[in-house]
Design an enzyme around this catalytic site. Sequence first.
Site, PDB file in Angstrom:
ATOM      1  N   ARG A  59       0.841  -1.222   0.000  1.00 38.05           N
ATOM      2  CA  ARG A  59       0.000   0.000   0.000  1.00 38.05           C
ATOM      3  C   ARG A  59       0.867   1.260   0.000  1.00 38.05           C
ATOM      4  O   ARG A  59       0.450   2.306  -0.477  1.00 38.05           O
ATOM      5  CB  ARG A  59      -0.973   0.005   1.195  1.00 38.05           C
ATOM      6  CG  ARG A  59      -1.784   1.296   1.305  1.00 38.05           C
ATOM      7  CD  ARG A  59      -3.064   1.147   2.111  1.00 38.05           C
ATOM      8  NE  ARG A  59      -2.880   0.475   3.385  1.00 38.05           N
ATOM      9  CZ  ARG A  59      -2.322   1.041   4.478  1.00 38.05           C
ATOM     10  NH1 ARG A  59      -1.934   2.287   4.451  1.00 38.05           N
ATOM     11  NH2 ARG A  59      -2.185   0.340   5.569  1.00 38.05           N
ATOM     12  N   TYR A 112     -16.797  14.545 -15.990  1.00 40.17           N
ATOM     13  CA  TYR A 112     -17.180  13.145 -15.808  1.00 40.17           C
ATOM     14  C   TYR A 112     -18.216  13.053 -14.682  1.00 40.17           C
ATOM     15  O   TYR A 112     -17.999  13.580 -13.581  1.00 40.17           O
ATOM     16  CB  TYR A 112     -15.919  12.350 -15.462  1.00 40.17           C
ATOM     17  CG  TYR A 112     -16.120  10.865 -15.304  1.00 40.17           C
ATOM     18  CD1 TYR A 112     -16.417  10.065 -16.401  1.00 40.17           C
ATOM     19  CD2 TYR A 112     -16.004  10.261 -14.060  1.00 40.17           C
ATOM     20  CE1 TYR A 112     -16.602   8.704 -16.256  1.00 40.17           C
ATOM     21  CE2 TYR A 112     -16.179   8.903 -13.909  1.00 40.17           C
ATOM     22  CZ  TYR A 112     -16.482   8.128 -15.009  1.00 40.17           C
ATOM     23  OH  TYR A 112     -16.656   6.782 -14.862  1.00 40.17           O
ATOM     24  N   ASP A 184      -8.079  16.885 -15.539  1.00 42.86           N
ATOM     25  CA  ASP A 184      -8.348  15.497 -15.889  1.00 42.86           C
ATOM     26  C   ASP A 184      -7.975  15.339 -17.362  1.00 42.86           C
ATOM     27  O   ASP A 184      -8.646  15.854 -18.251  1.00 42.86           O
ATOM     28  CB  ASP A 184      -9.831  15.171 -15.651  1.00 42.86           C
ATOM     29  CG  ASP A 184     -10.158  13.705 -15.932  1.00 42.86           C
ATOM     30  OD1 ASP A 184      -9.467  13.095 -16.772  1.00 42.86           O
ATOM     31  OD2 ASP A 184     -11.116  13.179 -15.331  1.00 42.86           O
ATOM     32  N   LYS A 209      -8.702   4.070 -19.443  1.00 43.43           N
ATOM     33  CA  LYS A 209      -9.015   4.516 -20.804  1.00 43.43           C
ATOM     34  C   LYS A 209      -7.774   4.425 -21.702  1.00 43.43           C
ATOM     35  O   LYS A 209      -7.220   3.353 -21.836  1.00 43.43           O
ATOM     36  CB  LYS A 209      -9.612   5.918 -20.738  1.00 43.43           C
ATOM     37  CG  LYS A 209     -10.631   6.123 -19.594  1.00 43.43           C
ATOM     38  CD  LYS A 209     -11.862   5.262 -19.747  1.00 43.43           C
ATOM     39  CE  LYS A 209     -12.760   5.232 -18.501  1.00 43.43           C
ATOM     40  NZ  LYS A 209     -13.153   6.523 -17.942  1.00 43.43           N
TER      41      LYS A 209
HETATM   42  C1  LIG Z   1     -13.581   7.017 -16.743  1.00 46.66           C
HETATM   43  C2  LIG Z   1     -13.255   8.390 -16.331  1.00 46.66           C
HETATM   44  C3  LIG Z   1     -12.987   8.718 -14.997  1.00 46.66           C
HETATM   45  C4  LIG Z   1     -13.111   7.704 -13.867  1.00 46.66           C
HETATM   46  O1  LIG Z   1     -12.207   6.697 -14.006  1.00 46.66           O
HETATM   47  P1  LIG Z   1     -12.418   5.198 -13.407  1.00 46.66           P
HETATM   48  O2  LIG Z   1     -11.150   4.530 -13.791  1.00 46.66           O
HETATM   49  O3  LIG Z   1     -13.635   4.641 -14.042  1.00 46.66           O
HETATM   50  O4  LIG Z   1     -12.596   5.374 -11.947  1.00 46.66           O
HETATM   51  C5  LIG Z   1     -12.631  10.010 -14.704  1.00 46.66           C
HETATM   52  N1  LIG Z   1     -12.546  10.951 -15.668  1.00 46.66           N
HETATM   53  C6  LIG Z   1     -12.813  10.678 -16.959  1.00 46.66           C
HETATM   54  C7  LIG Z   1     -12.695  11.751 -17.962  1.00 46.66           C
HETATM   55  C8  LIG Z   1     -13.183   9.386 -17.337  1.00 46.66           C
HETATM   56  O5  LIG Z   1     -13.442   9.142 -18.620  1.00 46.66           O
END
Ligand SMILES: *Cc1c(COP(=O)(O)O)cnc(C)c1O
Length: 403
Positions: A59, A112, A184, A209
């Site tokens: 961790r 998101y 982000d 992603k």
């Molecule tokens: C999918 C996504 C998230 C969240 O990510 P997870 O891995 O599903 O927790 C945050 N921001 C954007 C732009 C996303 O596409």
Amino acid sequence: MSSNKNLQFESKCVHAGIGEYEFGSVVPPIYQTSTFKFENAAHGAKLFKGEEDGFIYTRLKNPTIEAMENAVADLEDGYKALGCASGMAAISTVFAGLLKQGDHVVCTNSVYGPTLILLKNFFTKFGVESVFVDTDNLEHVEAAIKPNTKMIYVESPANPVISVTDIAAVSKLAHANKAFMVVDNTFMSPALQKPLNLGADISLHSMTKFLNGHADVVAGIIVVKDEEMYSLLRKTLSMFGGVIDPFNSFLVHRGLKTLSIRIEKHCENALLVAQYLENHPKVQWVKYPGLKSHPQYELGLRQHAGPGGMISFEVTGGIKGGEITMNSVKLCQLAVSLGGVESLIQHPASMTHSGMSKEDREAAGITDGLVRLSVGIENAKDIIDDLEQALAKVEVPIESKVN
Ligand SMILES: *Cc1c(COP(=O)(O)O)cnc(C)c1O
């Protein structure tokens, strides 16, 4: 870690975070262990006091995770990175680490969905207030800043309307107010956009992603600029516990090696698909930063090394037209998520953004008929043929096409 500072991006993707390993292993071994043996009691004590560098417990730190973190930090031109169990773990760690009672956040309105819900329904419990604005409009950002604004949180391009925020300009506004600028960067990846170089303090991702790119891992990452921010967020992540595990780190690190070549193909295919959709009589509008019709086309040219793989569009006939399209595609998979090698199609109003109120959705430009397409790396002709046969099933009078 070997120094890759002078390498080009494509070479960094292949070599970033890779060191020397036992038996001459070319890739980092998977240290699938929860804990690490100390040489003796004194060694353990030194590690705990921070007098010696080493591994104690996964961790806190793990060699496989660290290799992946070093790779992403290198690709983002960051100082260091923190691997998280999901994108949401990365986002909540950043909020928990940087915000306190009485602070105010200015956030992109078409952010998101779960990020909005996290701020609106959870952080309000701890006395953190947020306002959601179209951060692609600088005047609106400026007007939303208050004396207690501690963070400007931008998603760009923003999910799912693909609106583009001027990261350099908003970073200046944030810093003039002594607020943190957090981006982000999930939709672009460092192959196309490097927020830290544009002035952001933090660039974070859902690595689920594009970074991993193969739709087989849920993971996230926070990339920071300096030691102060790193140590604050490392403490937060270690305590809240949302760390990534060694095996997922290994898979993401593997995915990173093909990031530049995948993104190149995503961009190439998405532009062809967007152009096709824009000329289709049953499509009312298409949003893609690579189209001249995109409201921030010029900004995109400056801010991005390419227009990315994400498209949104509205099929004639609103929700019904969108439904028929989604139920008729064969190659494109009807699934949420994005950024994988396979093309994915989904309907935000009933799926990813259904947790938002209709009011919030409309304010963010998420209409009921909006369809989001994550263009994969298949042959563009096959993707277009698939959309063609699906759109052919939409039986809506051509006259209903707006403009
Ligand atoms: C999918 C996504 C998230 C969240 O990510 P997870 O891995 O599903 O927790 C945050 N921001 C954007 C732009 C996303 O596409």
